[in-house]
Scaffold this active site. Structure first.
Site, PDB file in Angstrom:
ATOM      1  N   GLY A  96       0.831  -1.208   0.000  1.00 51.87           N
ATOM      2  CA  GLY A  96       0.000   0.000   0.000  1.00 51.87           C
ATOM      3  C   GLY A  96       0.863   1.254   0.000  1.00 51.87           C
ATOM      4  O   GLY A  96       2.089   1.192   0.095  1.00 51.87           O
ATOM      5  N   MET A 130       1.119   3.622   2.279  1.00 49.53           N
ATOM      6  CA  MET A 130       1.865   3.746   3.533  1.00 49.53           C
ATOM      7  C   MET A 130       2.823   2.574   3.710  1.00 49.53           C
ATOM      8  O   MET A 130       3.906   2.738   4.256  1.00 49.53           O
ATOM      9  CB  MET A 130       0.897   3.835   4.727  1.00 49.53           C
ATOM     10  CG  MET A 130       0.360   5.240   4.985  1.00 49.53           C
ATOM     11  SD  MET A 130       1.667   6.491   5.161  1.00 49.53           S
ATOM     12  CE  MET A 130       2.548   5.862   6.586  1.00 49.53           C
ATOM     13  N   ARG A 183      -2.668  -8.701   1.309  1.00 49.71           N
ATOM     14  CA  ARG A 183      -3.873  -9.534   1.336  1.00 49.71           C
ATOM     15  C   ARG A 183      -3.782 -10.595   0.232  1.00 49.71           C
ATOM     16  O   ARG A 183      -3.197 -10.330  -0.834  1.00 49.71           O
ATOM     17  CB  ARG A 183      -5.128  -8.681   1.192  1.00 49.71           C
ATOM     18  CG  ARG A 183      -5.212  -7.949  -0.088  1.00 49.71           C
ATOM     19  CD  ARG A 183      -6.482  -7.145  -0.227  1.00 49.71           C
ATOM     20  NE  ARG A 183      -6.311  -6.183  -1.282  1.00 49.71           N
ATOM     21  CZ  ARG A 183      -6.265  -6.469  -2.582  1.00 49.71           C
ATOM     22  NH1 ARG A 183      -6.370  -7.718  -2.990  1.00 49.71           N
ATOM     23  NH2 ARG A 183      -6.087  -5.522  -3.478  1.00 49.71           N
ATOM     24  N   GLY A 217      -1.975   2.331  12.386  1.00 46.59           N
ATOM     25  CA  GLY A 217      -2.265   3.636  11.801  1.00 46.59           C
ATOM     26  C   GLY A 217      -3.599   3.654  11.082  1.00 46.59           C
ATOM     27  O   GLY A 217      -4.107   4.710  10.739  1.00 46.59           O
ATOM     28  N   THR A 218      -4.157   2.462  10.860  1.00 46.39           N
ATOM     29  CA  THR A 218      -5.439   2.338  10.148  1.00 46.39           C
ATOM     30  C   THR A 218      -6.499   3.221  10.799  1.00 46.39           C
ATOM     31  O   THR A 218      -6.622   3.235  12.020  1.00 46.39           O
ATOM     32  CB  THR A 218      -5.925   0.862  10.205  1.00 46.39           C
ATOM     33  OG1 THR A 218      -4.853   0.028   9.779  1.00 46.39           O
ATOM     34  CG2 THR A 218      -7.143   0.652   9.323  1.00 46.39           C
ATOM     35  N   ALA A 259      -2.632   5.505  16.587  1.00 46.08           N
ATOM     36  CA  ALA A 259      -2.819   6.953  16.444  1.00 46.08           C
ATOM     37  C   ALA A 259      -3.449   7.248  15.089  1.00 46.08           C
ATOM     38  O   ALA A 259      -2.957   6.767  14.071  1.00 46.08           O
ATOM     39  CB  ALA A 259      -1.482   7.685  16.566  1.00 46.08           C
ATOM     40  N   MET A 283      -0.165   9.822  12.831  1.00 43.54           N
ATOM     41  CA  MET A 283       1.081   9.299  13.408  1.00 43.54           C
ATOM     42  C   MET A 283       2.213  10.333  13.346  1.00 43.54           C
ATOM     43  O   MET A 283       3.325  10.048  13.747  1.00 43.54           O
ATOM     44  CB  MET A 283       1.451   8.066  12.592  1.00 43.54           C
ATOM     45  CG  MET A 283       2.021   6.852  13.235  1.00 43.54           C
ATOM     46  SD  MET A 283       1.428   6.225  14.778  1.00 43.54           S
ATOM     47  CE  MET A 283       0.437   4.823  14.313  1.00 43.54           C
ATOM     48  N   HIS A 339      -5.920  21.356   2.627  1.00 42.27           N
ATOM     49  CA  HIS A 339      -5.565  20.040   2.080  1.00 42.27           C
ATOM     50  C   HIS A 339      -5.736  20.040   0.564  1.00 42.27           C
ATOM     51  O   HIS A 339      -6.395  20.926   0.010  1.00 42.27           O
ATOM     52  CB  HIS A 339      -6.444  18.941   2.694  1.00 42.27           C
ATOM     53  CG  HIS A 339      -6.049  18.586   4.101  1.00 42.27           C
ATOM     54  ND1 HIS A 339      -6.513  19.277   5.198  1.00 42.27           N
ATOM     55  CD2 HIS A 339      -5.218  17.629   4.583  1.00 42.27           C
ATOM     56  CE1 HIS A 339      -5.992  18.763   6.297  1.00 42.27           C
ATOM     57  NE2 HIS A 339      -5.200  17.760   5.965  1.00 42.27           N
ATOM     58  N   LYS A 366      -9.558  15.788  -1.162  1.00 42.18           N
ATOM     59  CA  LYS A 366     -10.095  15.466   0.175  1.00 42.18           C
ATOM     60  C   LYS A 366     -11.605  15.708   0.192  1.00 42.18           C
ATOM     61  O   LYS A 366     -12.078  16.756  -0.257  1.00 42.18           O
ATOM     62  CB  LYS A 366      -9.394  16.314   1.245  1.00 42.18           C
ATOM     63  CG  LYS A 366      -9.780  15.913   2.669  1.00 42.18           C
ATOM     64  CD  LYS A 366      -8.815  16.449   3.701  1.00 42.18           C
ATOM     65  CE  LYS A 366      -9.246  16.118   5.113  1.00 42.18           C
ATOM     66  NZ  LYS A 366      -9.253  14.664   5.365  1.00 42.18           N
ATOM     67  N   THR A 375      -7.830  16.051  11.872  1.00 46.61           N
ATOM     68  CA  THR A 375      -6.795  16.684  12.699  1.00 46.61           C
ATOM     69  C   THR A 375      -7.266  18.053  13.182  1.00 46.61           C
ATOM     70  O   THR A 375      -7.030  18.431  14.334  1.00 46.61           O
ATOM     71  CB  THR A 375      -5.488  16.800  11.896  1.00 46.61           C
ATOM     72  OG1 THR A 375      -5.078  15.480  11.541  1.00 46.61           O
ATOM     73  CG2 THR A 375      -4.394  17.482  12.692  1.00 46.61           C
TER      74      THR A 375
HETATM   75  P1  NAD Z   1      -3.645   1.814   0.697  1.00 40.69           P
HETATM   76  O1  NAD Z   1      -4.982   1.372   0.187  1.00 40.69           O
HETATM   77  O2  NAD Z   1      -2.669   2.374  -0.273  1.00 40.69           O
HETATM   78  O3  NAD Z   1      -2.916   0.606   1.475  1.00 40.69           O
HETATM   79  C1  NAD Z   1      -3.564  -0.325   2.299  1.00 40.69           C
HETATM   80  C2  NAD Z   1      -2.965  -1.680   1.988  1.00 40.69           C
HETATM   81  O4  NAD Z   1      -3.450  -2.639   2.956  1.00 40.69           O
HETATM   82  C3  NAD Z   1      -3.358  -2.206   0.594  1.00 40.69           C
HETATM   83  O5  NAD Z   1      -2.188  -2.553  -0.140  1.00 40.69           O
HETATM   84  C4  NAD Z   1      -4.204  -3.418   0.906  1.00 40.69           C
HETATM   85  O6  NAD Z   1      -4.091  -4.446  -0.075  1.00 40.69           O
HETATM   86  C5  NAD Z   1      -3.623  -3.845   2.255  1.00 40.69           C
HETATM   87  N1  NAD Z   1      -4.489  -4.791   2.979  1.00 40.69           N
HETATM   88  C6  NAD Z   1      -5.827  -4.758   3.117  1.00 40.69           C
HETATM   89  N2  NAD Z   1      -6.244  -5.835   3.811  1.00 40.69           N
HETATM   90  C7  NAD Z   1      -5.150  -6.570   4.119  1.00 40.69           C
HETATM   91  C8  NAD Z   1      -4.926  -7.796   4.815  1.00 40.69           C
HETATM   92  N3  NAD Z   1      -5.937  -8.493   5.325  1.00 40.69           N
HETATM   93  N4  NAD Z   1      -3.657  -8.249   4.956  1.00 40.69           N
HETATM   94  C9  NAD Z   1      -2.609  -7.561   4.437  1.00 40.69           C
HETATM   95  N5  NAD Z   1      -2.777  -6.405   3.740  1.00 40.69           N
HETATM   96  C10 NAD Z   1      -4.015  -5.908   3.596  1.00 40.69           C
HETATM   97  O7  NAD Z   1      -3.979   2.888   1.851  1.00 40.69           O
HETATM   98  P2  NAD Z   1      -2.968   3.883   2.606  1.00 40.69           P
HETATM   99  O8  NAD Z   1      -3.082   5.236   2.029  1.00 40.69           O
HETATM  100  O9  NAD Z   1      -1.630   3.250   2.739  1.00 40.69           O
HETATM  101  O10 NAD Z   1      -3.682   3.937   4.051  1.00 40.69           O
HETATM  102  C11 NAD Z   1      -3.911   2.758   4.806  1.00 40.69           C
HETATM  103  C12 NAD Z   1      -4.611   3.120   6.109  1.00 40.69           C
HETATM  104  O11 NAD Z   1      -3.764   3.962   6.891  1.00 40.69           O
HETATM  105  C13 NAD Z   1      -5.914   3.912   5.950  1.00 40.69           C
HETATM  106  O12 NAD Z   1      -6.804   3.520   6.968  1.00 40.69           O
HETATM  107  C14 NAD Z   1      -5.486   5.357   6.133  1.00 40.69           C
HETATM  108  O13 NAD Z   1      -6.523   6.210   6.572  1.00 40.69           O
HETATM  109  C15 NAD Z   1      -4.450   5.164   7.223  1.00 40.69           C
HETATM  110  N6  NAD Z   1      -3.460   6.248   7.363  1.00 40.69           N
HETATM  111  C16 NAD Z   1      -3.168   6.627   8.625  1.00 40.69           C
HETATM  112  C17 NAD Z   1      -2.191   7.571   8.861  1.00 40.69           C
HETATM  113  C18 NAD Z   1      -1.839   7.900  10.277  1.00 40.69           C
HETATM  114  O14 NAD Z   1      -1.001   8.793  10.507  1.00 40.69           O
HETATM  115  N7  NAD Z   1      -2.391   7.196  11.253  1.00 40.69           N
HETATM  116  C19 NAD Z   1      -1.502   8.147   7.776  1.00 40.69           C
HETATM  117  C20 NAD Z   1      -1.824   7.739   6.472  1.00 40.69           C
HETATM  118  C21 NAD Z   1      -2.807   6.770   6.281  1.00 40.69           C
END
Ligand code: NAD
Length: 277
Positions: free
Chosen positions: A19, A21, A43, A106-107, A130, A133, A163, A167, A174
């Site tokens: 993904g 992140m 996944r 972070g999800t 968080a 993060m 942003h 968005k 935040t």
């Molecule tokens: P993304 O869709 O690019 O990446 C998510 C990845 O998780 C995908 O590659 C997906 O295939 C994988 N995934 C889903 N289910 C899975 C499983 N069962 N096993 C293994 N992998 C699995 O999304 P992203 O932009 O990277 O963001 C991911 C999450 O992080 C979102 O919830 C987003 O809101 C959050 N996020 C949080 C912060 C923070 O600071 N807390 C910052 C950025 C993003």
């Protein structure tokens, strides 16, 4: 020497490694002293399965193949970084509990019942979570609460955020967290004082209000300013994010901090030693 490097190195695993992140986290872990990237998964059915994570993330080959077995990641790692999706995060929390591992979450967007699953898992695992993060944003939240408490209601509080144009929600999560922190500093609840979306003949500013303004445009990663305005002076606290690497940096810092901590739920305020919102 090599022996001590081995035992002191925190072994980190990635779930959702392909993904946006996940790839950013791969870059951050490999660039950080004191930790090593040891396992990665995606996944089942994902197009990146079988690929080298380093090659995928543009880091050069790391000799680390992306698998589809999350349990194997938890067996191999001391700490697992999880930026995936709510249902996946719940499953990962169970694996962390079973293996007694650190899980950094972070999800975002977990429902209350999913959040409860994390609490259940935290009886046997160290879980750091968080919604933002970034170290800087978490510091800004704590500073906002403190400054609001010191300055009092003579200072009008306005929160401005900007942003990118894609968005879909406003104000940002935040910005709302900053509003809650400002309200808490004044000993009130945000919902009772929030002033959102002014337009037209609004009348004079309400005493004690916390105002919000949301700007949208271009590719701005995220900017937040808390303004404290009084007659004759203005205090402004600002954070500007320019790259998503800040979220990865906070997550890796959380994993390193969590090493050796007792099972339980923690957040970035714990990691940074900040007072709680
Ligand atoms: P993304 O869709 O690019 O990446 C998510 C990845 O998780 C995908 O590659 C997906 O295939 C994988 N995934 C889903 N289910 C899975 C499983 N069962 N096993 C293994 N992998 C699995 O999304 P992203 O932009 O990277 O963001 C991911 C999450 O992080 C979102 O919830 C987003 O809101 C959050 N996020 C949080 C912060 C923070 O600071 N807390 C910052 C950025 C993003």
């Amino acid at each position: 020497m090599e022996f001590w490097r081995e035992v002191c190195m925190l072994r980190i695993g990635l779930v959702g490694a392909a993904g946006r992140m996940g790839q950013t986290l791969a870059a951050e872990v490999t660039a950080t002293a004191g930790c090593a990237l040891v396992a990665a998964c995606e996944r089942p059915g994902h197009a990146a399965l079988g690929q080298d994570l380093g090659t995928l993330a543009g880091l050069g080959a790391l000799g680390l193949t992306i698998g589809d077995d999350a349990a194997a990641v938890f067996r191999a790692a001391d700490a697992v970084l999880d930026f995936t999706a709510p249902a996946a995060t719940v499953a990962h929390a169970r694996l962390a509990a079973a293996a007694g591992r650190i899980l950094v979450v972070g999800t975002t967007g977990l429902k209350p019942e999913e959040d409860a699953e994390l609490s259940a898992a935290a009886t046997r695992a160290v879980i750091v979570q968080a919604p933002n993060m970034s170290v800087g944003v978490n510091l800004l939240v704590a500073l906002t609460r403190r400054v609001a408490a010191i300055l009092g209601t003579e200072y009008d509080i306005e929160i401005v955020e900007m942003h990118h144009k894609h968005k879909v929600d406003a104000p940002s999560g935040t910005a709302l967290a900053l509003g809650r922190a400002a309200a808490a500093g004044r000993g009130v609840v945000l919902e009772s004082v929030a002033d959102r979306g002014r337009d037209g003949l609004t009348g004079a500013r309400k005493a004690g209000a916390i105002g919000f303004a949301a700007l949208r445009g271009g590719d701005v990663v995220g900017e937040h300013t808390v303004i404290f305005a009084a007659p004759g002076e203005r205090v402004e606290l600002t954070h500007k994010a320019t790259a998503r690497g800040i979220f990865a940096r906070g997550a890796v810092r959380a994993a390193l901090w969590a090493h050796g901590k007792p099972a339980g739920r923690y957040d970035l305020a714990d990691v940074l030693g900040l007072p709680r919102e």
